[in-house]
Each structure stands twice: as C-alpha cells, then as structure tokens.
Design an enzyme around this catalytic site. Structure first.
Site, PDB file in Angstrom:
ATOM      1  N   SER A 148       0.836  -1.216   0.000  1.00 43.01           N
ATOM      2  CA  SER A 148       0.000   0.000   0.000  1.00 43.01           C
ATOM      3  C   SER A 148       0.864   1.258   0.000  1.00 43.01           C
ATOM      4  O   SER A 148       0.587   2.225  -0.716  1.00 43.01           O
ATOM      5  CB  SER A 148      -0.885   0.029   1.246  1.00 43.01           C
ATOM      6  OG  SER A 148      -1.800  -1.031   1.215  1.00 43.01           O
ATOM      7  N   ASP A 174      -6.636  -8.242   4.562  1.00 37.78           N
ATOM      8  CA  ASP A 174      -5.862  -9.106   3.658  1.00 37.78           C
ATOM      9  C   ASP A 174      -5.279 -10.329   4.374  1.00 37.78           C
ATOM     10  O   ASP A 174      -4.789 -11.256   3.722  1.00 37.78           O
ATOM     11  CB  ASP A 174      -4.723  -8.311   3.009  1.00 37.78           C
ATOM     12  CG  ASP A 174      -5.258  -7.245   2.052  1.00 37.78           C
ATOM     13  OD1 ASP A 174      -6.405  -7.375   1.585  1.00 37.78           O
ATOM     14  OD2 ASP A 174      -4.523  -6.273   1.789  1.00 37.78           O
ATOM     15  N   ARG A 218      -2.675 -14.066  -2.259  1.00 37.72           N
ATOM     16  CA  ARG A 218      -2.804 -14.304  -0.805  1.00 37.72           C
ATOM     17  C   ARG A 218      -3.274 -15.737  -0.525  1.00 37.72           C
ATOM     18  O   ARG A 218      -2.965 -16.303   0.522  1.00 37.72           O
ATOM     19  CB  ARG A 218      -3.745 -13.285  -0.170  1.00 37.72           C
ATOM     20  CG  ARG A 218      -3.325 -11.844  -0.470  1.00 37.72           C
ATOM     21  CD  ARG A 218      -3.317 -10.947   0.745  1.00 37.72           C
ATOM     22  NE  ARG A 218      -2.828  -9.625   0.369  1.00 37.72           N
ATOM     23  CZ  ARG A 218      -1.567  -9.213   0.488  1.00 37.72           C
ATOM     24  NH1 ARG A 218      -0.650  -9.996   0.999  1.00 37.72           N
ATOM     25  NH2 ARG A 218      -1.207  -7.996   0.112  1.00 37.72           N
TER      26      ARG A 218
HETATM   27  C1  S3P Z   1      -5.541  -1.416   0.089  1.00 37.58           C
HETATM   28  C2  S3P Z   1      -6.740  -1.472   0.729  1.00 37.58           C
HETATM   29  C3  S3P Z   1      -7.488  -2.716   0.956  1.00 37.58           C
HETATM   30  C4  S3P Z   1      -6.626  -3.938   0.776  1.00 37.58           C
HETATM   31  C5  S3P Z   1      -5.761  -3.849  -0.439  1.00 37.58           C
HETATM   32  C6  S3P Z   1      -4.859  -2.636  -0.364  1.00 37.58           C
HETATM   33  C7  S3P Z   1      -4.887  -0.109  -0.116  1.00 37.58           C
HETATM   34  O1  S3P Z   1      -8.555  -2.778   0.045  1.00 37.58           O
HETATM   35  O2  S3P Z   1      -7.427  -5.103   0.702  1.00 37.58           O
HETATM   36  O3  S3P Z   1      -4.962  -5.008  -0.578  1.00 37.58           O
HETATM   37  O4  S3P Z   1      -3.693  -0.058  -0.423  1.00 37.58           O
HETATM   38  O5  S3P Z   1      -5.570   0.911   0.038  1.00 37.58           O
HETATM   39  P1  S3P Z   1      -9.962  -2.067   0.379  1.00 37.58           P
HETATM   40  O6  S3P Z   1      -9.670  -0.709   0.771  1.00 37.58           O
HETATM   41  O7  S3P Z   1     -10.732  -2.095  -0.889  1.00 37.58           O
HETATM   42  O8  S3P Z   1     -10.569  -2.924   1.466  1.00 37.58           O
END
Ligand code: S3P
Length: 428
Positions: free
Chosen positions: A20, A312, A385
């Site tokens: 992220s 996740d 995952r």
């Molecule tokens: C993420 C937010 C999450 C996560 C994804 C990465 C991000 O998704 O599942 O792997 O970097 O903002 P959501 O915000 O849609 O739940």
C-alpha cells in the site's frame, strides 16, 4: 508447486516493502514537485503496474535495485496517456488512479486483468460522479474497463458504506483537484497510509474518528520515503511459526501501523507469543522487529472494527484457526468476496480439501479447529494471498500439497518461496 510438512521454522527474515505504501509513494511522488526517493520499494507486479501507468502519463521514474526515483511534475503535470492504462491485477492502482484522473484535463481509459474486470468499481464511480466527474464503465457492469473524462470537481462530504482505504483514498485524491474541501466518513477506520503520506508531502489532511478531510490544490513537495516491511507479507511467516511446533523466527522492520496490525491482535488473542522489539515511529509509520515463538492456540471471534485492520490477512487467519483449539468465528467480513478472488469461497473449498471443518457464512467463516490437516490439490485461483496461505498451511499438514498457479505470489511478494524455504531449511 509442491509442499510437504516442515520441521520447526528458525531464522530471521526482512519482508519486502509494504504494498500500500509503495503504491502511494509513486502516485504522490508523481504529483509532487521535485524528486521523491523511495527505498525498500516493493518490486511486486502490482506496484510495477502503478509505475507503468505514471510513466505512460509522462512521469520519469528510475527503478534502481536500491532505490526508486520519481521525478514529479506537480499536481497539474500529468500528460494524456497514449493508450489505455493497464492496472494489471491491482485494485489499489485502479481505484486510486481513478481519483487522480477524474481531476485532469484529459480523457483516459483504465483496464486490467480478468480479476480486475470483475471487481466492483461503482463504489468509486458514485462518489466521483457526485463530485462532478464523468466516469463510465465501458461494459455497463460497474467494473473496468473504465473511461474517465477529466472534469471540474466539486467539494463533497461523502459517507461510504464500506470501510475501504481504496475508496477513501480515491475520494481524497480527487479532492486535490476540487473547488472546495472534500471529506469522507467510513463505517470503521481503514488503513490511513494516504492521510499520513499526503500530509508528509505537504497536503492539508485531517482525520477525526472515521472521517478524513482534505483541502484542495496543495503544493506537494518531493520527499524521502523508507517503506516499512509489509505486515501482510509478514503474516504468512507469523502463521507458519504458530502452526509448526518448535518454531522461533524474527521478522525485521515490519510496519505496525494500528490501522494494519489486526493480525497481531488476533494472534495474541488466540494465545500467540509475539514480542515487539526495536519499536520505532520515525517517518509517521511505526515499525518493529517481530519475534514469534510457536504457541498452542485457542479459537476466537474476529469482527467489527477489527476487520479492516486485517482484511488481507483473514485467509491466513482462517487457516491458522484450523490449528487452534475450539471455534473461531470470522464475521462482518463480506468484503472478502470482492477481493482478487472470492476469498470466503476459495478458503472454504481449499481448507475442506485438506480436511478442515470450516463453514462459509454470509459475512465470513466458522472454523472448528484442532482437526489434523492433510495435503491436497489447492486451486489458488491466481490469488497471491491464497497461494501464500496454503504454502504455509501445507508445512503443518500430513502428505503432499500441490498449489496450482503458485507463481501468482509475484503480485505482492516475488521472493516468497525463497524466504519461506530459508526458514524451513534446517534438516529434520
Ligand atoms: C488497500 C486497501 C485494501 C486492501 C488492499 C490494499 C490499499 O482494500 O485489501 O490489498 O492499499 O488501500 P480495500 O480498501 O478495498 O478494502
């Protein structure tokens, strides 16, 4: 790829950079003035998709082994892309870039792989449209491919019905280009990397409870960013060490931002022995070395505000629950159905194939732990995952496990199998 039971895991690993945070470093660096230098950037396929999208919009990005350099051109420096932007398998790239594209003075198209083409985009199309954006799902099914005509955007306050950092970040990024402040309230707090990093780059962002707000047209300045290790990647080794008796491992420099550390809280709640060493909160993103020792576990309930903090990690948490005494309930997690695969479905199908007692519910799973698992053929459905979850589960199961499409781990952790091997390498 084949896996069998392992003896205890021992050793030290530095997991790769947070996915992220790596995505955001490229995006915000591109919109900043001057150069942004990023170390420990995750060289996973998802983050490379983000790099290639910004290169296509005229941003020079140098990708060296030790650092990446993003030569930002300011908030209004992006150029019309020569063709559709390919976001690959990456939901973060697709949803966050959409917020940026909505405020440009050009029209663009976004598309990705089969998985991306079935993931819900209405959740960003609705708030962006309310801000005045023109965003269209080209097949009319609320999914990519998307066409976005850049428009004059207006300030809004948006109440989202999902706790999603991708939705929140998309709206905040569109807010950079709006004529008035923009704010978004979510049901529970999702990861706050955008808020922290945008502030670091010079934007005016406030966070109050589950509401984040941004003022338009900031001057963003290039920054130095050291990306912490990804707790979502660390989670597989944490689970492996807790599944295989006698294990003791050290994971270095892992991000422990409280909006991401739910896996630590849940494991501890189940009885896990996890010690945080060398805690540091240097660049706004707290980190620590994690020492994990094998521990007998008991079942727990995971739901509510905790869910976004380990969204996740829920697949690997479900697998771990098979080794815990008693019942584990995962609830309020219907978002699992719209990830890279339907993760409720795929976890139930594959864990049952290994002999687990697990039931799908409308919003999660119920697992009766303590029943020994055996090897099976696991369909990863090309979800990184899921592949990593079953690679570690196989280490604590009888017989052989074969994972199809196992190389999809390149999405978030290209060296995963090598690192896992290095922890298992001790002779029996
Ligand atoms: C993420 C937010 C999450 C996560 C994804 C990465 C991000 O998704 O599942 O792997 O970097 O903002 P959501 O915000 O849609 O739940």
């Amino acid at each position: 790829m084949k896996f069998t039971r392992s003896n205890s895991l021992k050793g030290t690993i530095t997991v790769p950079g947070d996915k992220s945070i790596s995505h955001r470093s490229v995006m915000f660096g591109a919109l900043a003035e001057g150069t942004t230098r990023v170390t420990n950037f995750l060289q996973g396929a998802d983050c490379l998709s983000t790099i290639s999208c910004f290169r296509q919009m005229g941003i020079r990005i140098e990708n060296h082994p030790e650092e990446i350099l993003i030569h930002g051109k300011g908030l209004h420096g992006l150029q019309t892309p020569s063709g559709p932007l390919d976001t690959g398998n990456s939901g973060t790239t697709t949803r966050l870039i959409s917020g940026i594209l909505a405020g440009q003075d050009f029209t663009s198209e976004l598309n990705g792989d089969e998985s991306i083409q079935s993931r819900p985009m209405k959740r960003i199309m609705e708030p962006l449209s309310l801000m005045g954006a023109q965003i269209e799902s080209l097949r009319g099914n609320g999914c990519a491919p998307l066409r976005i005509r850049g428009s004059r955007l207006h300030g809004i306050h948006y109440t989202s019905n999902v706790a999603s950092a991708q939705v929140k970040s998309c709206i905040l990024l569109a807010g950079l280009y709006a004529d008035d402040p923009v704010s978004v309230t979510e049901p529970y707090l999702s990861r706050n990397h955008s808020e922290l990093m945008l502030r670091h780059f010079g934007a005016s962002v406030t966070s109050t409870g589950t509401t984040a707000a941004i003022l338009p047209e900031p001057r963003l300045c290039g920054q130095e960013i050291r990306v912490p290790g990804d707790i979502s990647s660390a989670a597989y080794f944490i689970a492996a060490a807790l599944m295989v008796p006698g294990s003791e491992i050290l994971l270095k420099h892992v991000g422990i931002n409280p909006t991401r550390d739910g896996i630590l809280r849940v494991c501890r709640d189940m009885g896990a022995d996890i010690t945080l060493l060398k805690e540091d909160s240097g660049a706004g993103e707290p980190t620590a070395d994690l020492l994990i020792r094998y521990s007998p576990l008991h079942g727990t309930t995971v739901g509510g505000a905790l869910i976004p903090t380990l969204i996740d990690e829920l697949p690997v948490a479900a697998a771990l629950a098979c080794f815990a005494k008693g019942t584990t309930v995962i609830k309020d997690a219907q978002e699992l159905k719209v990830k890279e695969s339907n993760r409720i479905d795929v976890m139930v199908q594959n864990l049952r194939a290994m002999g687990a007692q697990i039931t799908a519910t409308e919003d999660g799973m119920v697992i009766e732990g303590g029943h020994p698992l055996h090897g099976a053929v696991i369909d990863s459905r090309l979800d990184h995952r899921i592949a990593m979850t079953f690679a570690v589960t196989a280490l604590a199961a009888d017989g052989e496990t074969r994972i199809t499409g196992a190389d999809c781990v390149r999405i978030s952790y290209p060296g995963f199998y090598e690192d896992l091997n290095s922890l298992c390498r001790q002779p029996l």
